[in-house]
Design an enzyme around this catalytic site. Structure first.
Site, PDB file in Angstrom:
ATOM      1  N   GLY A   4       0.822  -1.201   0.000  1.00 15.85           N
ATOM      2  CA  GLY A   4       0.000   0.000   0.000  1.00 15.85           C
ATOM      3  C   GLY A   4       0.857   1.251   0.000  1.00 15.85           C
ATOM      4  O   GLY A   4       1.857   1.324   0.703  1.00 15.85           O
TER       5      GLY A   4
ATOM      6  N   ASP B 162       1.249   2.040   8.602  1.00 15.51           N
ATOM      7  CA  ASP B 162       0.882   1.287   9.807  1.00 15.51           C
ATOM      8  C   ASP B 162       1.925   1.393  10.910  1.00 15.51           C
ATOM      9  O   ASP B 162       1.642   1.053  12.067  1.00 15.51           O
ATOM     10  CB  ASP B 162       0.660  -0.189   9.461  1.00 15.51           C
ATOM     11  CG  ASP B 162      -0.555  -0.400   8.590  1.00 15.51           C
ATOM     12  OD1 ASP B 162      -1.555   0.316   8.780  1.00 15.51           O
ATOM     13  OD2 ASP B 162      -0.509  -1.278   7.714  1.00 15.51           O
TER      14      ASP B 162
ATOM     15  N   MET C  93      -7.308   3.059   9.731  1.00 18.49           N
ATOM     16  CA  MET C  93      -6.592   1.873   9.284  1.00 18.49           C
ATOM     17  C   MET C  93      -5.731   1.289  10.399  1.00 18.49           C
ATOM     18  O   MET C  93      -5.331   1.999  11.325  1.00 18.49           O
ATOM     19  CB  MET C  93      -5.715   2.193   8.073  1.00 18.49           C
ATOM     20  CG  MET C  93      -6.473   2.314   6.765  1.00 18.49           C
ATOM     21  SD  MET C  93      -5.361   2.652   5.380  1.00 18.49           S
ATOM     22  CE  MET C  93      -6.470   2.400   3.998  1.00 18.49           C
ATOM     23  N   GLY C  94      -5.424   0.008  10.275  1.00 22.51           N
ATOM     24  CA  GLY C  94      -4.588  -0.678  11.260  1.00 22.51           C
ATOM     25  C   GLY C  94      -5.135  -2.057  11.530  1.00 22.51           C
ATOM     26  O   GLY C  94      -6.108  -2.211  12.264  1.00 22.51           O
ATOM     27  N   ARG C  95      -4.529  -3.073  10.903  1.00 24.29           N
ATOM     28  CA  ARG C  95      -5.045  -4.432  11.037  1.00 24.29           C
ATOM     29  C   ARG C  95      -4.694  -5.030  12.396  1.00 24.29           C
ATOM     30  O   ARG C  95      -5.536  -5.537  13.111  1.00 24.29           O
ATOM     31  CB  ARG C  95      -4.496  -5.317   9.912  1.00 24.29           C
ATOM     32  CG  ARG C  95      -5.042  -6.721   9.895  1.00 24.29           C
ATOM     33  CD  ARG C  95      -4.396  -7.567   8.804  1.00 24.29           C
ATOM     34  NE  ARG C  95      -4.731  -7.094   7.470  1.00 24.29           N
ATOM     35  CZ  ARG C  95      -3.866  -6.503   6.637  1.00 24.29           C
ATOM     36  NH1 ARG C  95      -2.617  -6.314   7.010  1.00 24.29           N
ATOM     37  NH2 ARG C  95      -4.244  -6.119   5.447  1.00 24.29           N
TER      38      ARG C  95
ATOM     39  N   LEU D  42      -7.997   7.721   2.190  1.00 23.33           N
ATOM     40  CA  LEU D  42      -7.615   9.118   2.406  1.00 23.33           C
ATOM     41  C   LEU D  42      -6.432   9.228   3.367  1.00 23.33           C
ATOM     42  O   LEU D  42      -5.626  10.156   3.280  1.00 23.33           O
ATOM     43  CB  LEU D  42      -8.799   9.913   2.954  1.00 23.33           C
ATOM     44  CG  LEU D  42     -10.026  10.004   2.039  1.00 23.33           C
ATOM     45  CD1 LEU D  42     -11.169  10.717   2.744  1.00 23.33           C
ATOM     46  CD2 LEU D  42      -9.669  10.722   0.752  1.00 23.33           C
TER      47      LEU D  42
ATOM     48  N   ARG E 260      -3.765   7.436   3.554  1.00 21.54           N
ATOM     49  CA  ARG E 260      -2.446   7.141   3.005  1.00 21.54           C
ATOM     50  C   ARG E 260      -2.090   7.950   1.755  1.00 21.54           C
ATOM     51  O   ARG E 260      -0.995   7.807   1.221  1.00 21.54           O
ATOM     52  CB  ARG E 260      -2.336   5.648   2.691  1.00 21.54           C
ATOM     53  CG  ARG E 260      -3.132   5.159   1.518  1.00 21.54           C
ATOM     54  CD  ARG E 260      -3.058   3.646   1.428  1.00 21.54           C
ATOM     55  NE  ARG E 260      -3.475   3.151   0.115  1.00 21.54           N
ATOM     56  CZ  ARG E 260      -3.706   1.881  -0.157  1.00 21.54           C
ATOM     57  NH1 ARG E 260      -3.567   0.975   0.795  1.00 21.54           N
ATOM     58  NH2 ARG E 260      -4.052   1.500  -1.365  1.00 21.54           N
TER      59      ARG E 260
END
Length: 414
Positions: free
Chosen positions: A17, A147, A191-193, A300, A302
């Site tokens: 990404g 991340d 975001m953030g898995r 948005l 990244r």
């Protein structure tokens, strides 16, 4: 480590990404390589390692130097990215034989890969294979991930700009949510898995009094009942509640809260998350009867180059530049990371090399000590860590009131 001059060409590829500053790192590699007499040619792999395999290499020597400089302020991956996992060479060495063939065809003696965890794994595998077959090629990883989860390094290029965008967005959303005299609950998905660095960055908005009331990170198990109780408590007090929640929050059994986890996986087998804010909004609305607004920041976060951190841009460029200088000096099988100090003398960042084998496929998470006891916020330690990283502004040039991004000629080698 060999220190003898190695004459040959360079390939720089980008993977995974993108971010607001990934191209600044690529520019650090490209400019430094173009300026060195030991480098005979500089190629950009179209769509990462897939471009190498497909023999799609852009000649960066053909690009206008002034245009290349715009890479500093252009988001996304200008060379093109990919999500492609090469096999273990002991299981299937087909890709490696093809990579070696391309390296030999163009006399590639330096390979730089600009990406995150999986990209560092690709770097490590290629480096080990080239050494095994006796082909002299120095391989270096140039970190990229919003991340902020690469092991070893203090932080990763791309994180700071995304953090700055998130904090800024929360400040703006907060003002909007307080316009009316009627109550509203706003749930913002970041975001953030598995790592909650980006979601935690929402706390920076609190420095101006416009931060979220609650923050939930994947480093702590998510409890739906406790979450509803937290929201009810804040809403009863303020008739308003803003929540920051990571897309990867999960229950104690490890299952993701997000309904959208079944939407598929990426090229590396990672679950594609999303839709969490909408799911939580439905739950909260049913529990409170209040007006609830879900917001998913999504891509948005990244690609917001207009809100990039000047510090992030400079450090991203430094990472690429350092990778080339280290390779020319004889280093290989390393990733460029950062060693930073934050003390009474201010913030200082210096490049540091890390073994790829220690970095590949290892995730660095937010320390549990930086999450409050209730699991719904972060401590001052995180603020002190993150605040220096978002300082400074972009030098982006605009035309007709809009950003002027890089426009590459894309002349391909034959």
């Amino acid at each position: 480590m060999s220190t003898a001059p190695l004459i040959g060409s360079v390939i720089i590829g980008q993977s995974g990404g993108p971010s607001a500053v990934i191209n600044a790192s690529a520019y650090g590699v490209i400019k430094t390589a173009l300026d060195d007499p030991n480098i005979t040619k500089v190629y950009g792999a179209r769509h990462g390692i897939k471009g190498v395999l497909a023999d799609q290499l852009m000649i960066m020597d053909e690009e206008d130097p002034a245009e290349l400089e715009r890479l500093l302020y252009t988001p996304s991956s200008a060379l093109g990215s990919c999500r492609y996992k090469i096999a273990d060479p002991d299981v299937d060495d087909t890709d490696y034989k093809r990579i070696l063939e391309i390296f030999q065809k163009y006399n590639v003696r330096y390979f730089f890969y600009n990406g995150g965890n999986d990209s560092m794994d690709t770097c490590n595998k290629i480096s080990k294979y080239m050494k095994r077959v006796g082909y002299d090629c120095r391989v270096m990883g140039v970190p990229k991930t919003i991340d902020n989860d690469l092991a070893g390094t203090d932080h990763c290029p791309g994180f700071a700009s995304a953090a700055k965008y998130i904090a800024t967005s929360f400040m703006e959303v907060s003002r909007d949510c307080h316009v009316y005299d009627t109550g509203v609950i706003t749930i913002v998905e970041c975001m953030g898995r598995h790592a909650g660095w980006l979601t935690a960055a929402a706390a920076l908005a609190g420095l101006a009094g416009d931060g979220p009331d609650l923050i939930y990170l994947p480093e702590r198990d998510f409890d739906m009942d406790a979450f509803i109780a937290d929201v009810k408590r804040i809403y009863a007090q303020k008739k308003n509640c803003i929540v920051a929640v990571s897309e990867g929050v999960h229950y104690a059994d490890g299952t993701f809260v997000s309904e959208a986890k079944v939407s598929g996986t990426d090229g590396f087998g990672h679950a594609q998350l999303g839709g969490l804010a909408a799911r939580l909004a439905d739950v909260v609305k049913a529990a409170t009867g209040a007006k609830v607004r879900p917001i998913e920041l999504s891509l948005l976060q990244r690609c917001a180059a207009h809100c990039a951190s000047g510090t992030d841009i400079a450090e991203a460029f430094m990472a690429g530049k350092t990778a080339v200088e280290a390779a020319l000096a004889g280093e290989t099988d390393k990733m460029v990371g950062f060693h930073c100090t934050r003390d009474e003398n201010g913030y200082k960042c210096e490049p540091k090399l890390f073994d790829l084998s220690l970095v590949a496929n290892t995730e660095q998470k937010v320390p549990l000590s930086w999450i409050n006891e209730a699991g719904n916020g972060v401590t001052q330690d995180f603020i002190d860590y993150c605040l220096p990283l978002i300082q400074g502004e972009t030098g982006m040039v605009k035309e007709n009131g809009l950003p002027r991004f890089v426009q590459l000629k894309m002349v391909f080698a034959e």
